[in-house]
Design a protein around this motif. Structure first.
Motif, mmCIF file in Angstrom:
data_model
loop_
_atom_site.group_PDB
_atom_site.id
_atom_site.type_symbol
_atom_site.label_atom_id
_atom_site.label_comp_id
_atom_site.label_asym_id
_atom_site.label_seq_id
_atom_site.Cartn_x
_atom_site.Cartn_y
_atom_site.Cartn_z
ATOM 1 N N GLY A 375 -53.082 53.694 -27.470
ATOM 2 C CA GLY A 375 -53.917 52.945 -28.416
ATOM 3 C C GLY A 375 -54.202 51.531 -27.956
ATOM 4 O O GLY A 375 -55.246 50.961 -28.274
ATOM 5 N N VAL A 376 -53.288 50.936 -27.202
ATOM 6 C CA VAL A 376 -53.479 49.561 -26.703
ATOM 7 C C VAL A 376 -54.605 49.515 -25.685
ATOM 8 O O VAL A 376 -55.402 48.577 -25.656
ATOM 9 C CB VAL A 376 -52.160 49.031 -26.089
ATOM 10 N N ARG A 377 -54.683 50.517 -24.806
ATOM 11 C CA ARG A 377 -55.709 50.693 -23.784
ATOM 12 C C ARG A 377 -55.591 49.675 -22.649
ATOM 13 O O ARG A 377 -56.024 48.536 -22.746
ATOM 14 C CB ARG A 377 -57.141 50.598 -24.379
ATOM 15 N N LEU A 378 -54.965 50.106 -21.571
ATOM 16 C CA LEU A 378 -54.880 49.276 -20.375
ATOM 17 C C LEU A 378 -54.614 50.171 -19.172
ATOM 18 O O LEU A 378 -53.683 50.981 -19.179
ATOM 19 C CB LEU A 378 -53.759 48.238 -20.504
ATOM 20 N N GLY A 379 -55.440 50.030 -18.152
ATOM 21 C CA GLY A 379 -55.278 50.798 -16.926
ATOM 22 C C GLY A 379 -55.828 50.019 -15.755
ATOM 23 O O GLY A 379 -56.136 48.830 -15.869
ATOM 24 N N TRP A 380 -55.956 50.687 -14.620
ATOM 25 C CA TRP A 380 -56.512 50.009 -13.448
ATOM 26 C C TRP A 380 -57.063 51.032 -12.460
ATOM 27 O O TRP A 380 -56.686 52.206 -12.477
ATOM 28 C CB TRP A 380 -55.468 49.126 -12.775
#
Length: 525
Positions: A375-380
């Motif tokens: 739910g926070v949403r963070l990637g790379w």
């Protein structure tokens, strides 16, 4: 008098006037009728509505409209027509009883759906989206789960289907996000737009944590709102004039985004595949790694390891073959490493552990399944400088342009959480979360193995791939849901090679996993 043409040939807003005697010509069983189906591929309901104009008048007004529904909505209380719900399967005509105690004149008016749906633009629909056969897999599972809960409102439904994390985000991470959020309320701590590529400190930490000694530098890394979003950005980068290969089965976003961007032909129902996509079959017979000697050359190769849905992870030897295959064919690998932290032993966690991969590969990754960031949403995404197009232009430059055009950067609060994830305490906390889900996985594997099923995956990924030979995946999904109130995922939703399998997710509270396994044992004992 009544029109001579069949009702479905009536011009819109036409009307007819008839006497009671003439109206009796359309009676059936002593009652008046005027309802039917338009004989097209889609059933259109001819909706009959009449009302008495006044208590002193013998005139009746019948309003007919074409409705694209599979059931009839109730009419207003002023209507005397009676409509019953019907699934319409195999039906060509349907009648409605209309009382006609008064003598007089009838006026029939055919109304267009446009009168109810209002204005329509002249913009054509994207024909590529029209190629998609159904809703995206996981919302469809959610829809079926919701319908089941309406049917069984008192049932305790357990979801082991959609791969959504369930355990709380470790406090060392949430406290960092909370502090960043509070700082935004101060003059000293406020920040607006950040770098589209991500904060420099986070990019540097990602490079040193996951790619140390692999030749990946901080400016090769683009921080994003998640790997799924980056998959679509990469498709925009590649455009519609490339060819694409996917593992079969594989994460549905690869194929669906390829269809939407225009890389594919039509869906071929006889083989359950889209034209112009190379489906690389991954099955128990080939250890879930494609026979590359039978794979045609494509521009782009989507490859996920550990694989979603099968849970299998490619060995070092297998990935060497994949990189060499891409080099020999001049292809680009898009390597999805969303589950790398679940890998143990010598199995590679990154494609860049393989010599030469920086010249042919892009890697996407995410905090979602490590830290509970679904739910926070963070990637790379990693796009090495060495990766170049056929004309020598760096791929990273074009991806940077895509990012700058369509993205304002990941949330600064989420990026604060990402930095906390990569602290010594954060890494320890993430490994604990991963370890918890791997324990769940073992419980599920042991359960199905004890019941005599052949089970794959579960070692390097939070997914268990259970074989139900000779059975439809959706049938098994429905059976498990109906009889145990447990949601799984049908294997065929990941590609034709997934038929006969069901994916069981280990993302769940421990009590729910234990209860689900108890129910599995009751069902299949």
């Amino acid at each position: 008098m009544f029109p001579k043409k069949p009702y479905h040939q009536l011009p819109l807003n036409s009307h007819c006037v008839t006497t009671r005697a003439e109206l009796s010509n359309v009676t059936h069983g002593g009652t008046k009728t005027w309802l039917g189906f338009r004989p097209t591929k889609k059933h259109f309901l001819l909706h009959l509505h009449y009302s008495l104009l006044s208590s002193q008048s013998n005139h009746f007004v019948f309003t007919m409209s074409l409705l694209q529904h599979h059931h009839v909505t109730p009419l207003s209380s002023s209507s005397s027509a009676l409509f019953a719900q019907n699934n319409f399967a195999g039906v060509r005509t349907q009648s409605v009883n209309v009382s006609t105690k008064k003598m007089g004149v009838c006026k029939c008016v055919a109304a267009s759906p446009a009168e109810q749906t209002a204005y329509k633009t002249k913009v054509s629909r994207n024909g590529n989206i029209a190629k998609l056969q159904a809703g995206y897999l996981f919302p469809e599972i959610g829809r079926r789960k919701a319908a089941h809960m309406l049917k069984y409102p008192d049932a305790q439904v357990i979801s082991l289907g959609i791969g959504d994390t369930t355990e709380p985000i470790p406090e060392v991470i949430t406290s960092a996000m909370a502090k960043r959020a509070f700082d935004l309320s101060t003059v000293e701590g406020y920040s607006g737009y950040g770098a589209e590529q991500g904060e420099k400190q986070l990019r540097a930490k990602l490079a040193s944590t996951f790619y140390a000694n692999l030749g990946i530098e901080e400016d090769d890394i683009f921080v994003s709102d998640g790997a799924k979003s980056d998959i679509s950005r990469l498709q925009v980068l590649f455009g519609s004039n490339v060819t694409m290969a996917v593992q079969d089965p594989s994460y549905p976003a690869y194929v669906d985004s390829s269809v939407i961007i225009g890389q594919t032909g039509q869906f071929q129902k006889d083989i359950e595949k889209f034209a112009n996509i190379e489906y690389m079959k991954c099955s128990p017979e080939n250890d879930f790694f494609p026979d590359l000697s039978k794979v045609s050359r494509t521009d782009i190769i989507f490859f996920c390891s550990p694989n979603n849905p099968t849970g299998s992870a490619a060995s070092r030897e297998q990935l060497i073959k994949l990189v060499n295959f891409a080099k020999d064919n001049g292809s680009i690998i898009v390597y999805d490493s969303a589950y790398a932290m679940y890998v143990s032993g010598d199995t590679p966690k990154s494609i860049f552990e393989i010599p030469g991969a920086r010249e042919v590969a892009i890697e996407t990754a995410s905090f979602s399944k490590y830290a509970g960031f679904t739910g926070v949403r963070l990637g790379w995404t990693v796009v090495p400088k060495e990766l170049k197009y056929s004309d020598g232009h760096p791929v990273a430059k074009d991806f940077n342009r895509i990012v700058c055009t369509g993205f304002n950067g990941a949330s600064n609060i989420a990026q604060a959480g990402g930095l906390a994830c990569l602290s010594p305490e954060g890494l320890e906390a993430m490994h604990e979360v991963v370890g918890f889900y791997k324990e769940n996985t073992k419980i599920i594997v042991d359960t199905f193995t004890s019941l005599g099923f052949t089970v794959y995956g579960g070692k390097h990924a939070p997914y268990v791939w259970v074989h139900f030979p000779g059975r439809s995946s959706w049938d098994v999904f429905s059976e498990i849901l109906e009889k145990t109130h447990v949601v799984t995922t049908p294997g065929s939703g990941f590609g034709p090679a997934g038929e006969g399998f069901v994916r069981v997710s280990a993302f769940g509270h421990r009590d729910n996993v234990l209860e689900a396994c108890r129910r599995f044992k009751e069902l299949y004992k």
